[in-house]
Enzyme design. Structure first.
Site, mmCIF file in Angstrom:
data_model
loop_
_atom_site.group_PDB
_atom_site.id
_atom_site.type_symbol
_atom_site.label_atom_id
_atom_site.label_comp_id
_atom_site.label_asym_id
_atom_site.label_seq_id
_atom_site.Cartn_x
_atom_site.Cartn_y
_atom_site.Cartn_z
ATOM 1 N N VAL A 17 -37.140 36.539 43.104
ATOM 2 C CA VAL A 17 -37.353 35.826 44.365
ATOM 3 C C VAL A 17 -38.459 34.786 44.216
ATOM 4 C CG1 VAL A 17 -38.071 36.061 46.772
ATOM 5 C CG2 VAL A 17 -36.515 37.759 45.757
ATOM 6 N N ARG A 48 -48.424 39.345 36.200
ATOM 7 C CA ARG A 48 -49.170 40.282 35.356
ATOM 8 C C ARG A 48 -49.412 39.691 33.968
ATOM 9 N NH1 ARG A 48 -46.456 43.958 38.619
ATOM 10 N NH2 ARG A 48 -47.942 44.953 40.024
ATOM 11 N N VAL A 134 -36.191 42.387 55.633
ATOM 12 C CA VAL A 134 -34.975 43.062 56.105
ATOM 13 C C VAL A 134 -33.803 42.095 56.078
ATOM 14 C CG1 VAL A 134 -33.875 44.275 58.018
ATOM 15 C CG2 VAL A 134 -36.326 44.564 57.621
ATOM 16 N N GLY A 136 -32.578 40.166 53.858
ATOM 17 C CA GLY A 136 -32.725 38.920 53.100
ATOM 18 C C GLY A 136 -32.721 37.652 53.919
ATOM 19 N N GLU A 192 -29.057 48.664 40.351
ATOM 20 C CA GLU A 192 -30.038 48.788 39.272
ATOM 21 C C GLU A 192 -29.683 49.950 38.349
ATOM 22 O OE1 GLU A 192 -33.958 47.920 40.149
ATOM 23 O OE2 GLU A 192 -33.564 47.195 42.169
ATOM 24 N N ASP A 203 -34.069 52.575 50.485
ATOM 25 C CA ASP A 203 -34.248 51.159 50.790
ATOM 26 C C ASP A 203 -33.831 50.859 52.235
ATOM 27 O OD1 ASP A 203 -34.343 48.153 49.828
ATOM 28 O OD2 ASP A 203 -32.377 48.423 50.759
ATOM 29 N N LYS A 207 -35.994 49.594 55.889
ATOM 30 C CA LYS A 207 -35.539 48.504 56.766
ATOM 31 C C LYS A 207 -35.256 49.019 58.171
ATOM 32 C CE LYS A 207 -33.692 46.045 52.767
ATOM 33 N NZ LYS A 207 -32.504 45.946 51.878
ATOM 34 N N GLY A 305 -30.952 38.647 46.788
ATOM 35 C CA GLY A 305 -30.778 37.524 45.871
ATOM 36 C C GLY A 305 -31.954 36.578 45.956
#
Lengths: 430, 430
Positions: A17, A48, A134, A136, A192, A203, A207, A305
């Site tokens: 993102v 990082r 929430v 996207g 994933e 997840d 939301k 996405g």
């Protein structure tokens, strides 16, 4: 373009993102700045390991010092895209304390520590915006918080996890088994390697908490959300649903019980194929909202996405920037209604129950007796099969979760019932 | 509830929508006031004839003096629900000049005189909000203006007129003729005695102008909108569409041509039954939006009716009230992009053309020749019928309106073509 004012933007994180946010912020700088009323300048991106890969931003913008972003006096706006609880929580709190407005897509953090973060933003008199957290790209938080603020929301029911919706779509359209649909989703990047946060409903629960908080002007956290995932949904469940003109979706639901408490839960549910949510396919998301005056609404679009999520973040960025230019602030979270959270047992819904039973006289009678003994009223029963094996498909009227679960327990104990094959909730008109 | 501050609200008009606004403002005063951060008090309702009927508000609030609403120094917020151009325009301008924030649902006025009104609000430093003017209860203007402000909208395509959608739904689902479906809609109150503003596309055109202005950051007025209504759609058109798995909808469309101009039009169009807009039935509305980053979105809900429209108005009222409490202002209209309006002839789309032709050799050749001579390329042709009468159904590839209309003119002149039975545009993937 306003030559007058410059607002300095810094980012925490630059993954899928973040790299899109950075790209769009650079490519569309002129438009975004004109709309914001101030020159939006990306000044720092903390990752990082700055040398790990090409982040698509000039090397001199990169830093590994996350803390420098939130303490740098020249930074006006911070975009947090690290995800997870820490160090995101500490960093956002520090940014707010230092007078920076913050935009985040961190649903897990907001669902757990929202109250603390909103209070910190309030105290610092800055904005904390999170439309991207929430569904996207779908504008749903702003409509709930602002457009529907003059109305009374009755129910929010959303398909808010693209992975599970992709899997359920494949099971529905191709008759695939859960494991095969999951494997396909993983292969295509829709799931994933460790898919548990998606398929077990974690997840979606985060939301659901955020949606319920806004819809009902009360504080709802992820711990308040009852959740069941989709890993137990079988190809047979999907086939039976299809034969009844129903479809199975993982829904994040919140509504208000007759005592005024908020019932908030995530679980698979059967809905009619005529329901607006039924046609939401593959990784698309949609949130169905019902309110007293406005009636039924639905908000549909891409739930995840890089670019879609970046669209929501940049919308927030421009909004927050405008407030800094004009000196005002956006509408704050409100939890004045202070509604309690209902126990899952008090939640009411309808159920479809499949039982494998011995095909002999009296079975239906004993099954019906169990339902009646818990005051669960039956809408329809279908019996199929032959020989010594048969299947009963029972659709109930509206009943409480607790009465239903006692019913299921007792059904399992009947001699004539070999197996409670599945228990699925039913939502909406069917 | 804030005891501190009181904001006085006055209304112009109290019809179907106004009476719901007044009722909800009185019934939900506590909640609305808490959310606004100030006590919202309805102090005056102007109607042409206060004694004509029961408006559901206390008699002492009623007045026939419209002007007294917009000049009364004690009034903070004015809700305009008279509709039409005058005296609404004059009254809103006076209200703004007198420092009152204004909420209106007046699409015709905004589509014609928006620039003048927005400038007056700007000058007076007050809000002019109008979410209810397009698609009733559906939050669509705020998402376009605020949520998508960080993105680039490519296309807006909406079902924004409930009357015509009701008629087209009945034609599609029952095979009804246009006149019969219209008569049914009138009987049920979905169409007015004089339905021309709805069925000829005027109402949708005003909404298209408002949507296009916001989506493309440019000034678009009703005069810029090309429009065709649905009165020429026949039962045969609907039947042919159905056989091809298409459905006819009246769409308000705006997008950007390759020269950067805005093409904005209202006309019936064929869309796939898989398109999200296809399942929008009866008097429901929906707006489909496509943008560069967010991709496809859809906003669905009730486009008209007293309570749904009141929901949008009260949402605006609370937003505007919050701004008065906090001293800020909401985001303003923006027309900085100053895009030009494309000529309808330059608009590009696909077409489905039905021709009645003589069933003899060489007909297809002469028809194909006409298409080719205008560089309109054919995607598919189906021929049906027998004897000396046959029908050709031609689906084109994307072509300009001007090339297509020249093609149709020339087709009509062919000896072998008895009649160009219908020409319909096609939108979206099919």
């Amino acid at each position: 373009m306003m030559a007058g004012k410059t607002l300095k933007v810094a980012m925490l994180g630059c993954g899928v993102v973040g790299s899109q946010v950075a790209r769009l912020l650079i490519e569309n700088k002129a438009d975004l700045s004109t709309r914001a009323g101030a020159d939006l300048e990306l000044v720092k991106v903390a990752v990082r390991n700055p040398s790990a890969k090409n982040y698509g931003v000039k090397a001199e913008l990169l830093t590994s010092d996350l803390n420098s972003i939130v303490t740098d006096p020249q930074v006006d706006l911070v975009i947090e895209l690290l995800g997870g609880i820490e160090p995101a929580r500490e960093l956002i709190l520090t940014a707010l304390k230092n007078g920076k407005s913050v935009i985040t897509a961190n649903k897990a953090l907001l669902a757990k520590h929202g109250a603390e973060l909103y209070a910190a933003a309030d105290k610092a008199n800055v904005d904390l915006y999170y439309e991207a957290a929430v569904a996207g790209a779908i504008p749903i938080l702003r409509p709930l918080r602002e457009s529907l603020v003059g109305d009374e929301v009755l129910k929010v029911m959303g398909i808010v996890n693209g992975t599970t919706n992709y899997i359920l779509t494949k099971m529905d359209e191709n008759g695939a088994a859960f494991a095969d649909a999951l494997a396909e989703a993983q292969k295509l990047g829709f799931a994933e390697a460790d898919p548990s946060a998606d398929i077990e409903g974690g997840d979606a629960a985060a939301k659901a908490a955020i949606l319920a908080s806004l819809a009902f002007h009360s504080r709802v956290t992820d711990a308040d959300v009852y959740k069941e995932g989709i890993s137990k949904i079988t190809a047979t469940d999907v086939k039976v649903a299809k034969a009844m003109d129903l479809v199975i979706k993982l829904l994040a639901i919140s509504d208000v019980t007759k005592d005024g408490a908020i019932a908030v839960r995530v679980h698979p549910a059967l809905i009619s194929r005529n329901h607006p949510l039924a046609s939401v396919r593959e990784s698309f998301n949609a949130v169905f909202v019902e309110s007293v005056s406005a009636g039924q609404m639905m908000f549909y679009g891409r739930g995840a996405g890089g670019a879609p999520t970046a669209s929501a973040i940049l919308g927030d960025l421009v909004a927050v920037a405008r407030h800094r230019v004009s000196g005002g602030l956006g509408p704050r979270e409100s939890d004045y209604a202070e509604r309690k959270i209902a126990k899952i047992g008090d939640t009411k819904t309808r159920y479809l129950i499949r039982l494998n039973v011995a095909d002999k006289p009296g079975v239906l009678e004993s099954v019906a007796h169990v339902f009646a003994s818990h005051q669960v009223s039956i809408q329809t029963v279908r019996q199929s099969g032959a020989g010594d094996k048969a299947e009963l498909i029972v659709m109930t009227h509206i009943s409480s979760e607790s009465a239903l679960s006692q019913t299921v327990n007792d059904l399992a104990k009947l001699d004539s019932v070999t197996d409670v094959a599945s228990v699925l909730r039913v939502e909406g008109e069917i």
